[in-house]
Enzyme design. Sequence first.
Site, short mmCIF file in Angstrom:
data_model
loop_
_atom_site.label_atom_id
_atom_site.label_comp_id
_atom_site.label_asym_id
_atom_site.label_seq_id
_atom_site.Cartn_x
_atom_site.Cartn_y
_atom_site.Cartn_z
N SER A 19 -3.63 7.29 -55.14
CA SER A 19 -4.83 6.50 -54.85
C SER A 19 -5.02 5.38 -55.86
O SER A 19 -5.54 4.32 -55.53
CB SER A 19 -6.07 7.40 -54.86
OG SER A 19 -5.99 8.36 -53.85
N LYS A 40 -16.04 11.49 -63.72
CA LYS A 40 -15.03 10.59 -63.18
C LYS A 40 -15.73 9.42 -62.49
O LYS A 40 -16.62 9.62 -61.68
CB LYS A 40 -14.18 11.36 -62.16
CG LYS A 40 -12.77 10.84 -62.02
CD LYS A 40 -11.92 11.90 -61.36
CE LYS A 40 -10.61 11.37 -60.87
NZ LYS A 40 -9.78 12.39 -60.26
N ARG A 75 3.95 16.16 -55.89
CA ARG A 75 4.85 15.00 -55.84
C ARG A 75 5.98 15.14 -56.86
O ARG A 75 7.13 14.97 -56.55
CB ARG A 75 4.07 13.72 -56.12
CG ARG A 75 3.21 13.28 -54.99
CD ARG A 75 2.16 12.31 -55.43
NE ARG A 75 1.19 12.95 -56.28
CZ ARG A 75 0.07 12.40 -56.70
NH1 ARG A 75 -0.22 11.16 -56.37
NH2 ARG A 75 -0.76 13.07 -57.46
N HIS A 101 -1.76 11.97 -48.81
CA HIS A 101 -2.72 13.03 -48.49
C HIS A 101 -2.63 13.39 -47.00
O HIS A 101 -2.60 14.56 -46.63
CB HIS A 101 -4.16 12.56 -48.73
CG HIS A 101 -4.52 12.22 -50.15
ND1 HIS A 101 -5.06 11.02 -50.51
CD2 HIS A 101 -4.43 12.93 -51.30
CE1 HIS A 101 -5.31 11.00 -51.81
NE2 HIS A 101 -4.93 12.14 -52.32
P1 ADP Z 1 -7.41 14.66 -57.73
O1 ADP Z 1 -8.44 13.74 -58.32
O2 ADP Z 1 -7.86 16.07 -57.58
O3 ADP Z 1 -6.03 14.54 -58.29
P2 ADP Z 1 -6.42 13.26 -55.45
O4 ADP Z 1 -7.25 12.77 -54.32
O5 ADP Z 1 -5.75 12.23 -56.29
O6 ADP Z 1 -7.38 14.18 -56.25
O7 ADP Z 1 -5.30 14.26 -54.96
C1 ADP Z 1 -5.60 15.41 -54.22
C2 ADP Z 1 -4.31 16.16 -53.90
O8 ADP Z 1 -3.48 15.35 -53.11
C3 ADP Z 1 -3.48 16.59 -55.09
O9 ADP Z 1 -2.95 17.87 -54.83
C4 ADP Z 1 -2.37 15.60 -55.12
O10 ADP Z 1 -1.18 16.17 -55.69
C5 ADP Z 1 -2.17 15.34 -53.66
N1 ADP Z 1 -1.56 14.05 -53.43
C6 ADP Z 1 -1.99 12.85 -53.88
N2 ADP Z 1 -1.14 11.86 -53.50
C7 ADP Z 1 -0.15 12.47 -52.78
C8 ADP Z 1 1.03 12.00 -52.14
N3 ADP Z 1 1.38 10.72 -52.19
N4 ADP Z 1 1.80 12.91 -51.50
C9 ADP Z 1 1.44 14.20 -51.49
N5 ADP Z 1 0.37 14.72 -52.10
C10 ADP Z 1 -0.44 13.86 -52.74
#
Ligand code: ADP
Length: 153
Positions: free
Chosen positions: A129, A42, A91, A18
């Site tokens: 995450s 969630k 990703r 992120h």
């Molecule tokens: P959600 O519950 O909406 O998926 P996340 O917090 O998991 O929320 O992810 C938010 C955004 O961050 C999404 O667009 C996801 O693709 C991006 N994201 C998550 N992990 C990575 C990563 N390792 N590299 C790049 N983008 C990421």
Amino acid sequence: MDKIAVFPGSFDPITRGHESVILRAIPIFERIIIAIGENTEKKNFFPIEQRMAWIRETFAGHPTIEVTSYSGLTVEFCRKVGANYILRGLRTSADFEFERSIGQINKRLLADIETIFLLTTPEYTALNSSIVRDIIRHGGDPSDFVPSRIKIS
Ligand code: ADP
């Protein structure tokens, strides 16, 4: 018109993936609002206040970044704060399929919104995450996977 982006997500917790997407988006937008969606369906691992505090620590010193939370539709939140862009990270092809449908539906709901995707850098493609939560749950050290300023033990 200012380019204002909302980066919606759970950030449970924020990872280096992120962080990398957001840092690379700073030169593109006048303001980036990192917005934690409060999704009643969630079940979250870390409390929302803790997740917001970690994001604030990560981007302290970056005046164009704000952190907040919202409930309800992401496009309604964007309308409320005057954002015309949604920022997301990509990703894998699975991310693409998932994001395409959300992005297309959001565009139908609010025609003025454009979703902007930044590709993840290769070293963070495998990171999410949920892996970080598993490491923490089992007593491992997550520090290589979360932004260097935040300490999770
Ligand atoms: P959600 O519950 O909406 O998926 P996340 O917090 O998991 O929320 O992810 C938010 C955004 O961050 C999404 O667009 C996801 O693709 C991006 N994201 C998550 N992990 C990575 C990563 N390792 N590299 C790049 N983008 C990421």
